[in-house]
Design an enzyme around this catalytic site. Sequence first.
Site, PDB file in Angstrom:
ATOM      1  N   GLU A  35       0.868  -1.178   0.000  1.00  0.00           N
ATOM      2  CA  GLU A  35       0.000   0.000   0.000  1.00  0.00           C
ATOM      3  C   GLU A  35       0.904   1.227   0.000  1.00  0.00           C
ATOM      4  O   GLU A  35       1.733   1.396   0.895  1.00  0.00           O
ATOM      5  CB  GLU A  35      -0.903  -0.011   1.233  1.00  0.00           C
ATOM      6  CG  GLU A  35      -1.893   1.137   1.267  1.00  0.00           C
ATOM      7  CD  GLU A  35      -2.667   1.209   2.580  1.00  0.00           C
ATOM      8  OE1 GLU A  35      -3.243   2.281   2.840  1.00  0.00           O
ATOM      9  OE2 GLU A  35      -2.686   0.221   3.348  1.00  0.00           O
ATOM     10  N   ASP A  46      -4.669   9.772   9.884  1.00  0.00           N
ATOM     11  CA  ASP A  46      -3.349   9.265  10.255  1.00  0.00           C
ATOM     12  C   ASP A  46      -2.836   9.877  11.547  1.00  0.00           C
ATOM     13  O   ASP A  46      -3.074  11.044  11.847  1.00  0.00           O
ATOM     14  CB  ASP A  46      -2.356   9.525   9.120  1.00  0.00           C
ATOM     15  CG  ASP A  46      -2.653   8.668   7.904  1.00  0.00           C
ATOM     16  OD1 ASP A  46      -2.748   7.443   8.079  1.00  0.00           O
ATOM     17  OD2 ASP A  46      -2.804   9.210   6.800  1.00  0.00           O
TER      18      ASP A  46
END
Length: 259
Positions: A35, A46
């Site tokens: 990824e 995140d």
Amino acid sequence: MNKPVLVSFLVSGDPNPDATLKFMKTLDKYSGVIELGIPFSDPVADGPTIQAADVRALSNGFKIAKSFEVLKEFRKESDTPVILMTYYNPVFKRGIENFVISAKEAGAKGLIIVDLPLQEATEYREICKKHEMGTVFLAAPNTPEERLKISDEASTEFLYLISTFGITGARDTFEQMTFDFIKRARTTCKGKICVGFGISKGSHAESLIEQGADGVIVGSAFVDIIKNYGDSEEALVKLEEFAKELSEGIDKGYEKRNK
């Protein structure tokens, strides 16, 4: 993706595109999927580790086109599936179809747009289908049954199960809630399910696979190694060692599951 796999996440361009290519080649040995995150200035899903990696990449002049170039180079040597992870803003600015075409030409197998809700993804899904680009959507432990089914159907590569509430980042342990969620998804979903957020040890991978996951997605722990060792031979050694540990954990979990 028949046997469970390691999905290895890297931030493209951290600390530079050439290093990213080396890191991808190193992780390829133990990864069923890679990824590749496209740096973004406001990565809301995140945690601090990946946010800092985005900043490092962007401060070095990273451009989206570089991600496509890195992927094209990687494709010359490997056919391991690569999923591009991004936020909606860069896709929208480039134009959804242009972005999908560029990703396809570079060799991407699928896309994750973290902040694009499924109910707003109709046009995006149609464009991806038109260009044979895979899609990955996310589900959280509190995702209702019906939405879980729809998200599973919309995800052509795998459904990304968020292991816990909050942002990405390494954790010490997983709560029972995570294991219950995997079991629920395993019963509800027809497609592949991969678990991400917080995986930082081989034992984590082992327990998640044992519960029924088809893969574990590991990001912050790899990005931490890159933060600490930069573009160096030592970084490559550490990345490979950790990927091997995770891969062995996956194999152990799979053995336990099939006993």
